[in-house]
Design an enzyme around this catalytic site. Sequence first.
Site, PDB file in Angstrom:
ATOM      1  N   LYS A 195       1.026  -1.382   0.029  1.00  0.00           N
ATOM      2  CA  LYS A 195       0.719   0.305  -0.132  1.00  0.00           C
ATOM      3  C   LYS A 195       0.987   1.402  -0.245  1.00  0.00           C
ATOM      4  CE  LYS A 195      -2.355  -0.131   3.879  1.00  0.00           C
ATOM      5  NZ  LYS A 195      -1.584   0.838   4.511  1.00  0.00           N
ATOM      6  N   ARG A 232      -8.360   3.362   9.894  1.00  0.00           N
ATOM      7  CA  ARG A 232      -8.061   2.342  10.383  1.00  0.00           C
ATOM      8  C   ARG A 232      -9.316   1.040  10.826  1.00  0.00           C
ATOM      9  NH1 ARG A 232      -2.432   2.131   9.334  1.00  0.00           N
ATOM     10  NH2 ARG A 232      -1.439   1.098  10.639  1.00  0.00           N
ATOM     11  N   ARG A 242      11.723  -8.388   4.412  1.00  0.00           N
ATOM     12  CA  ARG A 242      11.952  -6.428   4.583  1.00  0.00           C
ATOM     13  C   ARG A 242      12.507  -6.263   6.104  1.00  0.00           C
ATOM     14  NH1 ARG A 242       6.479  -3.098   4.430  1.00  0.00           N
ATOM     15  NH2 ARG A 242       5.321  -2.425   6.768  1.00  0.00           N
ATOM     16  N   ARG A 267      12.298  -0.784  10.133  1.00  0.00           N
ATOM     17  CA  ARG A 267      11.246  -0.537  11.357  1.00  0.00           C
ATOM     18  C   ARG A 267      10.776  -1.407  12.444  1.00  0.00           C
ATOM     19  NH1 ARG A 267       5.375   0.398   7.738  1.00  0.00           N
ATOM     20  NH2 ARG A 267       4.522   0.037   9.852  1.00  0.00           N
ATOM     21  N   ARG A 272       0.352  -6.260  14.769  1.00  0.00           N
ATOM     22  CA  ARG A 272      -0.461  -5.474  13.505  1.00  0.00           C
ATOM     23  C   ARG A 272      -1.552  -6.055  12.609  1.00  0.00           C
ATOM     24  NH1 ARG A 272       5.037  -3.853  11.139  1.00  0.00           N
ATOM     25  NH2 ARG A 272       3.156  -2.899   9.343  1.00  0.00           N
TER      26      ARG A 272
HETATM   27  P1  AMP Z   1       1.829   1.661   9.298  1.00  0.00           P
HETATM   28  O1  AMP Z   1       2.677   2.599   9.046  1.00  0.00           O
HETATM   29  O2  AMP Z   1       0.364   2.418   7.889  1.00  0.00           O
HETATM   30  O3  AMP Z   1       1.848   0.465   8.548  1.00  0.00           O
HETATM   31  O4  AMP Z   1       1.240   2.890  10.521  1.00  0.00           O
HETATM   32  C1  AMP Z   1       2.723   2.260  10.947  1.00  0.00           C
HETATM   33  C2  AMP Z   1       2.401   2.767  12.756  1.00  0.00           C
HETATM   34  O5  AMP Z   1       1.696   3.789  13.311  1.00  0.00           O
HETATM   35  C3  AMP Z   1       0.422   1.882  13.396  1.00  0.00           C
HETATM   36  O6  AMP Z   1       0.850   0.004  13.080  1.00  0.00           O
HETATM   37  C4  AMP Z   1       0.185   2.355  14.081  1.00  0.00           C
HETATM   38  O7  AMP Z   1       0.371   1.657  15.475  1.00  0.00           O
HETATM   39  C5  AMP Z   1       0.111   3.587  13.698  1.00  0.00           C
HETATM   40  N1  AMP Z   1      -1.486   4.605  12.512  1.00  0.00           N
HETATM   41  C6  AMP Z   1      -1.220   4.504  11.967  1.00  0.00           C
HETATM   42  N2  AMP Z   1      -1.950   5.075  11.139  1.00  0.00           N
HETATM   43  C7  AMP Z   1      -2.911   4.900  12.158  1.00  0.00           C
HETATM   44  C8  AMP Z   1      -3.774   5.361  11.780  1.00  0.00           C
HETATM   45  N3  AMP Z   1      -4.806   5.603  11.032  1.00  0.00           N
HETATM   46  N4  AMP Z   1      -4.506   5.018  13.115  1.00  0.00           N
HETATM   47  C9  AMP Z   1      -3.653   4.544  14.611  1.00  0.00           C
HETATM   48  N5  AMP Z   1      -2.658   4.373  14.235  1.00  0.00           N
HETATM   49  C10 AMP Z   1      -2.240   4.411  12.897  1.00  0.00           C
END
Ligand code: AMP
Length: 193
Positions: free
Chosen positions: A14, A89, A127, A133, A144
């Site tokens: 994504k 989310r 990765r 990360r 996750r």
């Molecule tokens: P991502 O890079 O989108 O996988 O986001 C990394 C982390 O950021 C997630 O596992 C959450 O802890 C936090 N996060 C990102 N977007 C959201 C969201 N829309 N709502 C809540 N937490 C978020």
Amino acid sequence: MNAVILLGAPGSGKGTQAARLAESLGMPHISTGAILRQAVTDGTELGVAARDIMAAGRLVSDEIVLGIVEARVSAHDCRRGFILDGYPRNRAQARALGEVLSRLGATEWIANIAVPAEELAARVRGRRGTDGRQDDSEEAFRRRLEVYESESLPLLDYYGDRASNVSGLGSRDEVFGRLCAALPFATAQLVTQ
Ligand code: AMP
């Protein structure tokens, strides 16, 4: 104004596709995860509040992320549209986003990048270490995925016919092609460029 909402599990590609779409369309790529990671690096109040939650693979509060999104989409560079990656989310975020978008008069374009769970795990294992990360560790990734399945997957029901399903298998170019085909406004803009 066109608002693209990209849905997909962690490891679905994504983020990569959102960045490419944003570049091709000349629209900002808004990744709530990237904004939060930057806040953690900068050690801001937001970063301090989000750090441990993110490292554990859980969701930061709806209120915090809504604040981030509202501020970002109101910026001048978003006036023609933007690509949302990682927001919404859960259903509460989707409802809040719906209100923000109708206030802005934005047209929603929703695409879900679908990848089977075994493939997701294999990609994230691949990765690990290269992306740096913290939340790609085995335990955080498992969390996750659980959070995705319980909180984010129901968004497909929430959006119903409004969301197009795109297979996330194959090369990045193949997925990008499918994604553009699922977003008619994007196809039109890419053709006229
Ligand atoms: P991502 O890079 O989108 O996988 O986001 C990394 C982390 O950021 C997630 O596992 C959450 O802890 C936090 N996060 C990102 N977007 C959201 C969201 N829309 N709502 C809540 N937490 C978020």
